[in-house]
Design a protein around this motif. Structure first.
Motif, short mmCIF file in Angstrom:
data_model
loop_
_atom_site.label_atom_id
_atom_site.label_comp_id
_atom_site.label_asym_id
_atom_site.label_seq_id
_atom_site.Cartn_x
_atom_site.Cartn_y
_atom_site.Cartn_z
N ALA A 64 -10.32 -41.36 -14.46
CA ALA A 64 -11.08 -40.45 -15.33
C ALA A 64 -12.38 -39.95 -14.55
CB ALA A 64 -11.56 -41.05 -16.59
N THR A 65 -12.84 -40.62 -13.75
CA THR A 65 -14.19 -40.23 -13.06
C THR A 65 -13.97 -39.04 -12.17
OG1 THR A 65 -15.05 -42.52 -13.11
CG2 THR A 65 -15.96 -40.80 -11.40
N GLU A 66 -12.75 -39.09 -11.45
CA GLU A 66 -12.19 -38.14 -10.47
C GLU A 66 -12.14 -36.84 -11.17
OE1 GLU A 66 -10.73 -39.74 -6.37
OE2 GLU A 66 -9.23 -39.70 -7.88
N ARG A 67 -11.35 -36.90 -12.21
CA ARG A 67 -11.04 -35.70 -13.34
C ARG A 67 -12.28 -34.88 -13.66
NH1 ARG A 67 -6.50 -39.03 -14.76
NH2 ARG A 67 -7.72 -40.16 -16.39
N ILE A 68 -13.20 -35.80 -14.09
CA ILE A 68 -14.37 -35.28 -14.73
C ILE A 68 -15.26 -34.62 -13.62
CG2 ILE A 68 -16.94 -35.95 -15.74
CD1 ILE A 68 -15.30 -38.20 -17.48
N LEU A 69 -15.42 -35.06 -12.42
CA LEU A 69 -15.93 -34.52 -11.36
C LEU A 69 -15.14 -33.46 -10.90
CD1 LEU A 69 -18.11 -34.56 -9.30
CD2 LEU A 69 -16.78 -36.22 -7.93
N GLY A 70 -13.83 -33.28 -11.00
CA GLY A 70 -13.09 -32.18 -10.92
C GLY A 70 -13.45 -30.81 -11.48
N TRP A 72 -16.15 -30.24 -13.09
CA TRP A 72 -17.54 -29.77 -12.83
C TRP A 72 -17.43 -29.09 -11.28
CZ3 TRP A 72 -20.70 -31.21 -8.70
CH2 TRP A 72 -22.09 -30.60 -8.63
N LEU A 73 -16.71 -29.48 -10.58
CA LEU A 73 -16.65 -28.97 -9.34
C LEU A 73 -16.10 -27.66 -9.25
CD1 LEU A 73 -16.99 -29.50 -6.03
CD2 LEU A 73 -14.53 -30.47 -6.25
N LYS A 74 -15.01 -27.34 -10.09
CA LYS A 74 -14.56 -25.90 -10.41
C LYS A 74 -15.53 -24.94 -10.70
CE LYS A 74 -10.69 -25.13 -10.34
NZ LYS A 74 -9.95 -24.55 -9.15
N ARG A 75 -16.76 -25.39 -11.18
CA ARG A 75 -18.02 -24.39 -11.33
C ARG A 75 -18.77 -24.27 -10.30
NH1 ARG A 75 -21.24 -26.01 -14.69
NH2 ARG A 75 -20.88 -28.04 -15.43
N ARG A 119 -6.54 -34.73 -9.14
CA ARG A 119 -7.72 -35.09 -10.17
C ARG A 119 -8.94 -34.50 -10.03
NH1 ARG A 119 -5.13 -40.01 -9.75
NH2 ARG A 119 -6.69 -40.87 -7.98
N LEU A 120 -9.55 -34.07 -8.68
CA LEU A 120 -10.75 -33.53 -8.32
C LEU A 120 -10.36 -31.85 -8.23
CD1 LEU A 120 -11.71 -35.91 -5.49
CD2 LEU A 120 -12.86 -35.44 -7.46
N GLN A 121 -9.18 -31.49 -8.53
CA GLN A 121 -8.86 -29.98 -8.24
C GLN A 121 -9.40 -29.40 -7.18
OE1 GLN A 121 -9.03 -27.91 -12.24
NE2 GLN A 121 -10.15 -30.00 -12.92
N THR A 122 -9.14 -30.02 -5.77
CA THR A 122 -9.80 -29.25 -4.69
C THR A 122 -8.38 -29.67 -3.71
OG1 THR A 122 -11.34 -29.35 -3.01
CG2 THR A 122 -10.88 -31.37 -3.60
N GLY A 170 -5.55 -31.18 6.98
CA GLY A 170 -6.94 -30.59 6.39
C GLY A 170 -7.11 -31.42 5.02
N LYS A 171 -6.36 -32.47 4.57
CA LYS A 171 -6.60 -33.04 3.36
C LYS A 171 -8.18 -33.79 3.23
CE LYS A 171 -1.77 -33.71 1.67
NZ LYS A 171 -1.14 -32.99 2.69
N ILE A 172 -8.55 -34.20 4.53
CA ILE A 172 -9.91 -34.93 4.66
C ILE A 172 -10.54 -34.31 5.70
CG2 ILE A 172 -9.09 -36.90 3.33
CD1 ILE A 172 -8.89 -38.35 5.78
N ARG A 173 -11.69 -34.42 5.98
CA ARG A 173 -12.53 -33.79 6.89
C ARG A 173 -13.13 -35.02 7.95
NH1 ARG A 173 -17.27 -30.32 5.20
NH2 ARG A 173 -17.54 -29.87 7.54
N TYR A 174 -13.51 -36.13 7.12
CA TYR A 174 -14.14 -37.15 7.89
C TYR A 174 -13.88 -38.46 7.05
CZ TYR A 174 -17.04 -33.43 10.22
OH TYR A 174 -17.40 -32.24 10.75
#
Length: 308
Positions: A64-70, A72-75, A119-122, A170-174
């Protein structure tokens, strides 16, 4: 807002990172978005979550936390947000997460990051962390190593090789670690350098006035190896805010969730909290952060990101 660098020339992050592990349990989506917006307006560009959040971890709220953050991240402009999440490790009876994580092998890490990205939509995260070590070691309130608890483990080299593939794709940077000890940090650094694999840029460990274990060995390791500390739980589950002194049944994780704060159910905790609150009174400041004493509070606790 002050900004710091993780790693040699890696991520430029705000000195304060926004933690999210109550989102989806104590905070609904509207509350979470309001908190995230307030942090953004204050100049915070660094947001941390995990696939197992919210806490206490349970099947009904998993992800749920990642979905909620996702949502928000879309904005927000994605390139201005430093997004961190974590993969759950083995040996914690989290059977609803990927059938129960068996270790940080390539299959588990790939399944974990792909679920987080959905879930994070990224399509990428800036910092991907191993939430706790694959191997046996003391953590989450334990302090003593117990060799009788040894179990099969994914070698650290194999963990780094799996992470390297996700970086290449390219799925993660660091990459970073969490709840680690000195031996683990040195192994991750040494093996990365020897084999040309991604070097960890951070360690996320508990650090506050009642838990200063980071200073006993890890501080020197991280300074010399240029690994930044992301200090979590700076108020010790709210104990250092002083609110439970005034009202032992005050709203919070320690009163809402039975047995959740066992790491702080120790004889010296209450006297330490009382002594800290008394010191704050003598200095004429609030025990926790506020608009009037933020800088004093930060001087007491150190900044969230501790780097060279």
């Amino acid at each position: 807002m002050e900004y710091r660098t993780l790693g040699d020339d890696a991520l430029q992050v705000s000195a304060i990172c926004m933690g999210t592990m109550t989102f989806g349990e104590q905070n609904d989506e509207a509350q979470a978005h309001a908190l995230l917006d307030r942090a953004w307006e204050a100049g915070v560009n660094f947001y941390d979550t995990a696939e197992m959040y919210p806490v206490p971890a349970r099947a009904e709220t998993y992800g749920a936390t990642e979905r909620i953050l996702g949502t928000w991240l879309k904005r927000k402009p994605r390139d201005r947000v430093i997004l961190a999440t974590k993969a759950a490790g083995p040996a914690r009876s989290l059977n609803w997460i990927r059938g129960g994580p068996s270790g940080f092998d390539e299959r588990n890490l790939r399944e974990a990051i792909e679920g987080s990205l959905r879930r994070l939509q990224t399509d990428y995260v800036d910092l991907y962390q191993l939430h706790w070590p694959d191997r046996n070691q003391p953590m989450f309130g334990d302090w003593r190593f117990d060799p009788d608890k040894e179990r099969p483990t994914v070698p650290i080299l194999a963990q780094l090789e799996a992470l390297a593939k996700l970086v290449e794709e390219g799925k993660i940077r660091y990459v970073g670690v969490s709840n680690e000890h000195s031996w683990g940090v040195m192994q991750f650094v040494r093996l990365a350098e020897e084999h040309g694999l991604p070097r960890i840029v951070s360690i996320q460990n508990a650090y506050h006035l009642m838990n200063r274990t980071f200073e006993y060995g890890l501080e020197e390791v991280c300074f010399r190896e240029r690994v930044g500390l992301l200090a979590y739980s700076p108020l010790a589950f709210g104990l250092l805010s002083g609110k439970y002194l005034a009202d032992p049944q005050a709203e919070g994780r320690l009163t809402r969730f039975a047995n959740f704060g066992q790491r702080y159910a120790k004889p010296n905790v209450q006297p330490a909290v009382e002594a800290y609150a008394q010191l704050a009174r003598e200095l004429g400041v609030s025990p926790g952060p506020s608009h009037s004493n933020d800088m004093h509070f930060l001087k007491i606790f150190r900044k969230v990101v501790h780097v060279q």
